[in-house]
Design a protein around this motif. Sequence first.
Motif, PDB file in Angstrom:
ATOM      1  N   PRO A   5       0.810  -1.224   0.000  1.00 18.82           N
ATOM      2  CA  PRO A   5       0.000   0.000   0.000  1.00 18.82           C
ATOM      3  C   PRO A   5       0.848   1.280   0.000  1.00 18.82           C
ATOM      4  N   LYS A   9       0.754   4.119  -2.809  1.00 18.36           N
ATOM      5  CA  LYS A   9       0.415   5.490  -2.434  1.00 18.36           C
ATOM      6  C   LYS A   9       1.460   6.464  -2.999  1.00 18.36           C
ATOM      7  N   GLN A 269      -8.152  -1.688  -5.197  1.00 16.40           N
ATOM      8  CA  GLN A 269      -7.173  -1.154  -4.235  1.00 16.40           C
ATOM      9  C   GLN A 269      -6.626   0.192  -4.700  1.00 16.40           C
ATOM     10  N   THR A 272      -9.132   2.891  -3.934  1.00 14.93           N
ATOM     11  CA  THR A 272      -9.146   3.243  -2.509  1.00 14.93           C
ATOM     12  C   THR A 272      -7.982   4.176  -2.179  1.00 14.93           C
ATOM     13  N   GLN A 273      -6.783   3.838  -2.652  1.00 14.08           N
ATOM     14  CA  GLN A 273      -5.610   4.667  -2.384  1.00 14.08           C
ATOM     15  C   GLN A 273      -5.726   6.029  -3.077  1.00 14.08           C
ATOM     16  N   ALA A 276      -7.724   8.349  -1.109  1.00 16.27           N
ATOM     17  CA  ALA A 276      -6.972   8.860   0.057  1.00 16.27           C
ATOM     18  C   ALA A 276      -5.995   9.947  -0.383  1.00 16.27           C
ATOM     19  N   VAL A 277      -5.362   9.761  -1.528  1.00 10.02           N
ATOM     20  CA  VAL A 277      -4.377  10.730  -2.017  1.00 10.02           C
ATOM     21  C   VAL A 277      -5.057  12.044  -2.416  1.00 10.02           C
TER      22      VAL A 277
END
Length: 279
Positions: A5, A9, A269, A272-273, A276-277
Amino acid sequence: MGVDPLQLKQALEQGVRIEGRITVLTGAGISAESGIPTFRGPEGYWTVGSVHYQPEQISNYAMFCRQPSEVWKWFLYRRGVCSAAEPNPGHLALAEMEGLLADRFTLITQNVDGLHLRAGNGLERTLQIHGNLNYMRCDKSCSDEAFLIPEALPAKGRGEEITPTEWDLLICPHCGSLTRPHVLLFDECYDETHYRFETALRVAAETSLLIVVGTEGATTLPNHIVECALGSGCTIIDVNVQRNRFSESAEASPQGLFIEGAASVVLTQVLTQLRAVLT
Ligand SMILES: [Zn+2]
């Protein structure tokens, strides 16, 4: 196998820095998870009388000129297979990615099955560089417009004949000539007018993050796209069930990485990342 992860990221942060653009290039691997065969294997063979054709012989403009009915039958059979399939979580993640990024997002696909559009990606930001088998266009080129094949034309089984009433649905609405499948055939060249070839290369050169999904570069354009992106110093993430020629390009790019795994899992995935970014 799988993804770290933190590494993911970092790659995404590198890619979306200063309002950067994200481009996703997809190939047969993402559609395989929806059960779509490549049609390069046994599903692609076609028999006319006692003659057996390879996919590159039937998906061929010279063949269309000689036997338009056989070429249309093959494409209507494929259209039926694809319309029975459903977009998978990988397709849906890409549609959500476009929703998050809007004009900063472009999807370049080699797949002609139309699943990206059905998942919700927009026609304007989806460059279907090999066409879409749900569409037809005038064979006499009276216009460059591509038309959806009418719903009234049913899915066809392998080898099923096209009836006279159905042929009437395959006629150009402007001039009455026969249409052809809106798909790049094996003996044809990429072009901007129908397949947005130049736009795809320009987008690749201007992107800051390229995500390559389920393609191993069997045709030339994906290779050009990855070269363009690498040449401009962008980050590349390669998503595939196995290492391939693009894995090393990805690892050679700034913060780039190869992620081994199924597109449906990995793209979920990535989404999702990315969320967040971006927040
Ligand atoms: Zn026409």
